[in-house]
Design a protein around this motif. Sequence first.
Motif, PDB file in Angstrom:
ATOM      1  N   ASP A  10      49.207  52.880  38.555  1.00  0.00           N
ATOM      2  CA  ASP A  10      49.541  51.965  37.470  1.00  0.00           C
ATOM      3  C   ASP A  10      49.466  50.534  38.015  1.00  0.00           C
ATOM      4  O   ASP A  10      50.442  50.000  38.534  1.00  0.00           O
ATOM      5  CB  ASP A  10      50.937  52.278  36.938  1.00  0.00           C
ATOM      6  CG  ASP A  10      51.182  51.633  35.596  1.00  0.00           C
ATOM      7  OD1 ASP A  10      50.196  51.268  34.929  1.00  0.00           O
ATOM      8  OD2 ASP A  10      52.356  51.497  35.221  1.00  0.00           O
ATOM      9  N   VAL A  11      48.281  49.940  37.926  1.00  0.00           N
ATOM     10  CA  VAL A  11      48.047  48.605  38.475  1.00  0.00           C
ATOM     11  C   VAL A  11      48.372  47.562  37.406  1.00  0.00           C
ATOM     12  O   VAL A  11      47.801  47.593  36.312  1.00  0.00           O
ATOM     13  CB  VAL A  11      46.580  48.453  38.932  1.00  0.00           C
ATOM     14  CG1 VAL A  11      46.331  47.075  39.505  1.00  0.00           C
ATOM     15  CG2 VAL A  11      46.237  49.532  39.942  1.00  0.00           C
ATOM     16  N   PRO A  12      49.284  46.632  37.720  1.00  0.00           N
ATOM     17  CA  PRO A  12      49.616  45.606  36.724  1.00  0.00           C
ATOM     18  C   PRO A  12      48.475  44.598  36.561  1.00  0.00           C
ATOM     19  O   PRO A  12      47.761  44.294  37.518  1.00  0.00           O
ATOM     20  CB  PRO A  12      50.854  44.929  37.305  1.00  0.00           C
ATOM     21  CG  PRO A  12      50.762  45.167  38.764  1.00  0.00           C
ATOM     22  CD  PRO A  12      50.066  46.486  38.929  1.00  0.00           C
ATOM     23  N   LYS A  13      48.307  44.092  35.361  1.00  0.00           N
ATOM     24  CA  LYS A  13      47.284  43.083  35.102  1.00  0.00           C
ATOM     25  C   LYS A  13      47.896  41.709  35.323  1.00  0.00           C
ATOM     26  O   LYS A  13      49.004  41.440  34.866  1.00  0.00           O
ATOM     27  CB  LYS A  13      46.756  43.214  33.689  1.00  0.00           C
ATOM     28  CG  LYS A  13      46.057  44.543  33.478  1.00  0.00           C
ATOM     29  CD  LYS A  13      45.324  44.544  32.182  1.00  0.00           C
ATOM     30  CE  LYS A  13      44.703  45.911  32.013  1.00  0.00           C
ATOM     31  NZ  LYS A  13      43.349  45.919  31.720  1.00  0.00           N
ATOM     32  N   THR A  14      47.163  40.853  36.017  1.00  0.00           N
ATOM     33  CA  THR A  14      47.689  39.522  36.329  1.00  0.00           C
ATOM     34  C   THR A  14      47.306  38.486  35.286  1.00  0.00           C
ATOM     35  O   THR A  14      47.867  37.410  35.263  1.00  0.00           O
ATOM     36  CB  THR A  14      47.172  39.044  37.696  1.00  0.00           C
ATOM     37  OG1 THR A  14      45.752  38.961  37.640  1.00  0.00           O
ATOM     38  CG2 THR A  14      47.588  40.002  38.802  1.00  0.00           C
ATOM     39  N   GLY A  15      46.308  38.763  34.481  1.00  0.00           N
ATOM     40  CA  GLY A  15      45.866  37.794  33.488  1.00  0.00           C
ATOM     41  C   GLY A  15      44.932  36.750  34.065  1.00  0.00           C
ATOM     42  O   GLY A  15      44.588  35.775  33.410  1.00  0.00           O
ATOM     43  N   ASP A  16      44.522  36.924  35.310  1.00  0.00           N
ATOM     44  CA  ASP A  16      43.618  35.970  35.946  1.00  0.00           C
ATOM     45  C   ASP A  16      42.188  36.327  35.575  1.00  0.00           C
ATOM     46  O   ASP A  16      41.647  37.315  36.038  1.00  0.00           O
ATOM     47  CB  ASP A  16      43.792  36.009  37.458  1.00  0.00           C
ATOM     48  CG  ASP A  16      42.955  34.968  38.169  1.00  0.00           C
ATOM     49  OD1 ASP A  16      42.415  34.088  37.481  1.00  0.00           O
ATOM     50  OD2 ASP A  16      42.844  35.035  39.392  1.00  0.00           O
ATOM     51  N   SER A  17      41.595  35.520  34.718  1.00  0.00           N
ATOM     52  CA  SER A  17      40.217  35.791  34.319  1.00  0.00           C
ATOM     53  C   SER A  17      39.277  34.669  34.756  1.00  0.00           C
ATOM     54  O   SER A  17      38.210  34.492  34.194  1.00  0.00           O
ATOM     55  CB  SER A  17      40.145  35.966  32.802  1.00  0.00           C
ATOM     56  OG  SER A  17      40.551  34.763  32.175  1.00  0.00           O
TER      57      SER A  17
END
Length: 49
Positions: A10-17
């Motif tokens: 379960d890898v959290p998303k950082t929102g870095d795009s």
Amino acid sequence: MIKVTAPEADVPKTGDSSHMLLWIILAASMTVIGSGILVNEYVQKKKRK
């Protein structure tokens, strides 16, 4: 027969795009432009003497 599978990570998303390549190219071009300005100033200063 029992088959055991590992749960998915379960890898959290950082929102870095952001696009890292774009920033690297931008930094490299600014370095080249800055170096060109410094070399130009040095050459102009030598010509004045």
